[in-house]
Write a protein that holds these residues in place. Sequence first.
Motif, PDB file in Angstrom:
ATOM      1  N   TYR A  91       8.003   6.582   5.195  1.00  0.00           N
ATOM      2  CA  TYR A  91       8.100   5.795   3.962  1.00  0.00           C
ATOM      3  C   TYR A  91       9.060   4.615   4.098  1.00  0.00           C
ATOM      4  CZ  TYR A  91       5.529   8.990   0.887  1.00  0.00           C
ATOM      5  OH  TYR A  91       4.542   9.734   0.283  1.00  0.00           O
ATOM      6  N   ILE A 111      -0.648  10.295   7.257  1.00  0.00           N
ATOM      7  CA  ILE A 111      -1.243   9.808   6.006  1.00  0.00           C
ATOM      8  C   ILE A 111      -0.390   8.679   5.434  1.00  0.00           C
ATOM      9  CG2 ILE A 111      -1.660  10.401   3.576  1.00  0.00           C
ATOM     10  CD1 ILE A 111      -2.581  13.162   4.558  1.00  0.00           C
ATOM     11  N   THR A 112       0.929   8.870   5.447  1.00  0.00           N
ATOM     12  CA  THR A 112       1.828   7.827   4.937  1.00  0.00           C
ATOM     13  C   THR A 112       1.719   6.563   5.784  1.00  0.00           C
ATOM     14  OG1 THR A 112       3.362   9.501   4.108  1.00  0.00           O
ATOM     15  CG2 THR A 112       4.224   7.279   4.373  1.00  0.00           C
ATOM     16  N   ALA A 114      -0.911   5.627   7.496  1.00  0.00           N
ATOM     17  CA  ALA A 114      -2.216   5.030   7.180  1.00  0.00           C
ATOM     18  C   ALA A 114      -2.187   4.297   5.848  1.00  0.00           C
ATOM     19  CB  ALA A 114      -3.297   6.108   7.156  1.00  0.00           C
ATOM     20  N   ASP A 115      -1.328   4.738   4.952  1.00  0.00           N
ATOM     21  CA  ASP A 115      -1.223   4.104   3.643  1.00  0.00           C
ATOM     22  C   ASP A 115      -0.375   2.835   3.683  1.00  0.00           C
ATOM     23  OD1 ASP A 115      -2.035   4.365   0.906  1.00  0.00           O
ATOM     24  OD2 ASP A 115       0.032   4.838   0.395  1.00  0.00           O
ATOM     25  N   ARG A 116       0.448   2.697   4.725  1.00  0.00           N
ATOM     26  CA  ARG A 116       1.373   1.564   4.787  1.00  0.00           C
ATOM     27  C   ARG A 116       0.992   0.496   5.802  1.00  0.00           C
ATOM     28  NH1 ARG A 116       7.095   2.507   5.989  1.00  0.00           N
ATOM     29  NH2 ARG A 116       7.227   0.396   5.169  1.00  0.00           N
ATOM     30  N   LEU A 122      -5.263  -0.508  11.135  1.00  0.00           N
ATOM     31  CA  LEU A 122      -5.728   0.837  10.784  1.00  0.00           C
ATOM     32  C   LEU A 122      -6.737   1.435  11.763  1.00  0.00           C
ATOM     33  CD1 LEU A 122      -6.154   0.558   6.910  1.00  0.00           C
ATOM     34  CD2 LEU A 122      -4.551   2.024   8.139  1.00  0.00           C
ATOM     35  N   THR A 136      -7.883   8.174   4.004  1.00  0.00           N
ATOM     36  CA  THR A 136      -6.955   7.088   3.649  1.00  0.00           C
ATOM     37  C   THR A 136      -7.368   5.802   4.355  1.00  0.00           C
ATOM     38  OG1 THR A 136      -5.154   8.696   3.393  1.00  0.00           O
ATOM     39  CG2 THR A 136      -4.535   6.384   3.617  1.00  0.00           C
ATOM     40  N   ARG A 139     -10.390   4.237   2.726  1.00  0.00           N
ATOM     41  CA  ARG A 139     -10.069   3.558   1.458  1.00  0.00           C
ATOM     42  C   ARG A 139      -9.493   2.167   1.689  1.00  0.00           C
ATOM     43  NH1 ARG A 139      -7.252   8.601  -0.268  1.00  0.00           N
ATOM     44  NH2 ARG A 139      -8.731   9.860  -1.464  1.00  0.00           N
ATOM     45  N   ARG A 140      -8.895   1.942   2.876  1.00  0.00           N
ATOM     46  CA  ARG A 140      -8.136   0.722   3.079  1.00  0.00           C
ATOM     47  C   ARG A 140      -8.708  -0.234   4.130  1.00  0.00           C
ATOM     48  NH1 ARG A 140      -3.041   0.792   4.865  1.00  0.00           N
ATOM     49  NH2 ARG A 140      -2.730  -1.147   3.728  1.00  0.00           N
TER      50      ARG A 140
END
Length: 249
Positions: A91, A111-112, A114-116, A122, A136, A139-140
């Motif tokens: 994070y 997952i974090t 992949a979200d950032r 990606l 994830t 989605r991105r």
Amino acid sequence: MTAKPLVSCAGCPHRRDLLTQGRCLPGDVCVRAMSGRQIERFFRVNPSLADDYAGDAFWERRAIAARYLSQQKLLSLITDPDEVVRRVLAYRLPVEALGPLITDPDREVRITVADRLPPAGLETLAADPDYLVRQTVARRLPVGRLFRMIRDPDRQVRCTVAERLPPESLGLMRDDPEPEVRLKVAGRIRCDEAGGLLQDPDWRVRLCLAERLPTTLLATLLDDADADVRSAAQARIEGETTPSAQERK
């Protein structure tokens, strides 16, 4: 009522300064207690001391300290043996420093990440062994790069892909083995490419088409095996052919 963990101040390096200044309190604001709440309160009051505990033997103390660490100290924990510590890092680290965590053994860390990560970075996670990481990513990822995930082994990932692919490309997923995916396709596919789904084995897919296709394409559904599908097709056709109140005047 459960008693709060209380640790003796004897031997604590903070007893002569923080304790006398009211910046720590046994049983409430204490870095030595085996209590996440007390440790959190301690670093909330004394964030500048977090760097001193980056190498602490207690994993929870390191994990909580990591929320307050300087960026320089954060990097030193990137190979920490405890996944909770590394989750904090995922994070807090600068995006450009996330590379080593892309292959972290803990899926929550990945997952974090992949979200950032920026969308352009990606691709390396699109083949991750965990479906939640890949979802994830699905989605991105930029829409133009989703095609590699059309055949993902997980149904939920493919559902996400079917929700995002351009309608003109959804014909590539029309024969997906899972009805949930085909239902997503049926709801978005271009009408002139939906014909192959009119005989879909799942009634929900056919019902979706009965509710959205032009009535000129619904004739085959008037004899559908499912009553709800027949009814929806009939209502659509009749609604279009019955004169409106304005026309009857």
